[in-house]
Design an enzyme around this catalytic site. Structure first.
Site, short mmCIF file in Angstrom:
data_model
loop_
_atom_site.label_atom_id
_atom_site.label_comp_id
_atom_site.label_asym_id
_atom_site.label_seq_id
_atom_site.Cartn_x
_atom_site.Cartn_y
_atom_site.Cartn_z
N GLU A 72 0.88 -1.18 0.00
CA GLU A 72 0.00 0.00 0.00
C GLU A 72 0.91 1.22 0.00
OE1 GLU A 72 -3.11 0.15 -0.50
OE2 GLU A 72 -3.55 -1.97 -0.26
N CYS A 97 -2.67 8.63 3.46
CA CYS A 97 -2.63 8.20 2.05
C CYS A 97 -3.98 8.44 1.39
CB CYS A 97 -2.21 6.74 1.94
SG CYS A 97 -3.18 5.64 2.95
#
Ligand code: NDP
Length: 483
Positions: free
Chosen positions: A248, A282
């Site tokens: 990720e 994020c």
């Protein structure tokens, strides 16, 4: 149990080859503690112990595994105030944000405790008469977990909990600037009498300890959250050993505000999505794609919201935005502000270092207008309390702009049109879509992940996590009776 901030290796708290100071980004005179740094020998000890412990854990009854995970989750929830304060002190997010992160981390453990009991396979008739097929899942073995500093506990936990639930061993290397949260979580996990070495905490620099971990032939899988360059390096190292990977990485999420938007919702989502957790998410919306008819009103209200934000010490009551987590990140943020101006953007507010009663990495939230989607600040992840506004003339232009990025984690739209919302849901090229919501803020029981350079490998969270944390085995059996 030790009270020193050691590594937890093969079931023991052990001193490192040296220690580093953990400094509070809200108050550089506040040293939270000294934290052990592991050497490669200690890392290998953890990996060897994990191998044996994992075999034992996979044989451990489901109720024992369920209880261990449930206890860890409940303890995190019960202590979210104290642990959230520690997290906020070392990372810089506000105390309520820190508390919320710990509470959510507890929920990840209780959710995956239940998943322990839901490991049900499938069966099928074979195409051959007299033969039956069953499909079941088995643990992958030892999972290396490398977590970032922006969600020191939650990101680690949404990897650790499913890894343990599905019968794996864990060797965890947290980000080196947030070791206190890692030690605190490990002290809770330690109480569960897991097989010695099933869970190890190995602190140290990513470039040495992290690199040795991902290159080790003793790991079977790596789950990583962090930057794209490190993710790329992990992918290269993993191919050499055929290690399973789940990456990720960054993103460049956009929030599109349409001409029919409810402007109260639009402003709340733009402010929360850009400046929550000091923009260090994020899922943050660092691109704001705004229809020209509502552009001026939105910008005016956004600037007003940014100017009113209380920036200060993470632990002070009333603080709405804490400091940036590190000096390196703060310097990078100022570089991006400079670059935005250089490219032709107008910084309407913020983007400056501010002084508070204590010396810390404080920066005011920035709104930049007049930006183009092909500028550096709209191509690269900022990880800063900084939002760049891109004006568009139509929904189609907005959708194209949102999708014009090499990342693809989340995308949001603010609109009152069901048709547009549906079209956006279908055509946004991201792993998550938010309608009349900020781009940040996800649940724990459904999949999380993106496309492009945002994610690589199977999804995290919810039941989808089992794709990464298990191998599938197909067994054919015959009764042995000839017919
Ligand atoms: P990194 O990718 O360097 O760090 C993430 C994790 O990887 C940390 O635990 C780090 O350890 C570890 N690591 C670093 N190098 C290696 C390596 N060679 N092998 C194995 N592990 C390694 O991110 P940064 O902390 O430097 O942040 C830089 C930028 O990355 C941010 O500005 C942001 O844009 C992005 N980022 C994105 C995140 C996300 O949630 N998607 C999270 C964090 C960062 P150590 O800390 O000890 O170096």
């Amino acid at each position: 149990m030790t009270t020193a901030n050691y590594n937890f290796i093969a079931g023991e708290w052990v001193a490192g080859y040296h220690e580093i100071a953990n400094i509070n980004p809200s108050d550089l005179s506040d040293t939270i503690g000294m934290y052990a740094q592991a050497d490669i020998g200690q890392l290998n000890q953890a990996l060897e112990a994990a191998k044996t412990a994992q075999l034992q854990w996979a044989q451990t009854g489901l109720e024992v595994r369920y209880t261990a995970l449930m206890n860890i989750g409940n303890e995190l929830i019960a202590n979210c105030e104290e642990l959230g304060t520690l997290l906020a002190r070392e990372e810089g997010k506000t105390q309520p944000e820190g508390k919320g992160e710990i509470y959510r981390s507890g929920q990840f453990f209780t959710y995956y405790a239940a998943e322990v009991l839901r490991q049900i396979g499938e069966n099928a008739e074979s195409v051959r008469p007299g033969v039956e097929v069953d499909v079941r899942r088995e643990p992958v073995g030892t999972v290396a977990i490398i977590s970032p500093w922006n969600f020191p506990t939650a990101t680690a936990v949404w990897k650790i909990a499913p890894a343990l639930a599905f019968g794996n061993a864990v060797v965890w290397k947290p980000a080196n600037i947030v070791p206190a949260s890692a030690v605190a979580l490990t002290r809770i996990i330690e109480k569960q009498n897991l097989p010695k070495g099933l869970f190890s905490l190995v602190m140290g620099p990513g470039s040495t300890v992290g690199q040795a971990l991902i290159e080790s032939p003793l790991i079977n899988a790596v789950s990583f959250t962090g930057s794209v360059p490190v993710g790329r390096g992990i992918a290269k190292a993993a191919v050499g050993n055929f290690t399973k990977i789940q990456l990720e990485m960054g993103s460049k999420n956009a929030l599109a505000v349409m001409d029919d938007a409810d402007m109260d919702i639009a402003v709340a989502c733009a402010v929360g999505g850009a400046f929550g957790s000091t923009g260090q998410k994020c899922t943050a919306s660092s691109r704001l794609v705004v229809h020209e008819t509502v552009h001026d009103e939105l910008v005016e209200r956004l600037v007003d919201g940014a100017n009113k934000m209380v920036v200060g010490h993470a632990l002070e009551a009333g603080t709405q935005m804490g400091p940036v987590a590190s000096e390196a990140q703060l310097m990078q943020n100022f570089e991006n502000i400079k670059l935005a101006k250089h490219e032709g953007g107008e910084v309407l507010c913020g983007g400056e270092r501010v002084e508070r009663a204590t010396e810390g990495y404080f920066m005011t939230p920035a709104v930049v207008t007049g930006t183009k989607n092909d500028w550096h600040v709209n191509r690269e992840e900022l990880f800063a309390p900084m939002v760049c506004v891109i004006k568009v003339a139509s929904y189609d232009e907005a959708l194209n702009t949102v999708n014009d990025t090499r990342f693809g984690l989340t995308a949001g739209i603010i609109t009152q049109s069901l048709a547009r919302a549906n079209d956006f849901r279908r055509n946004a090229k991201t792993g998550c879509v938010m309608i009349n919501l900020p781009t940040a803020g996800t649940d724990y029981h459904v999949p999380f992940g993106g496309r492009g350079e945002s994610s690589y490998g199977p999804r995290e969270q919810g039941q989808y996590a089992k794709e990464f944390y298990t191998h599938v085995k197909t067994t054919y059996s015959s009764s042995g009776i000839a017919r």
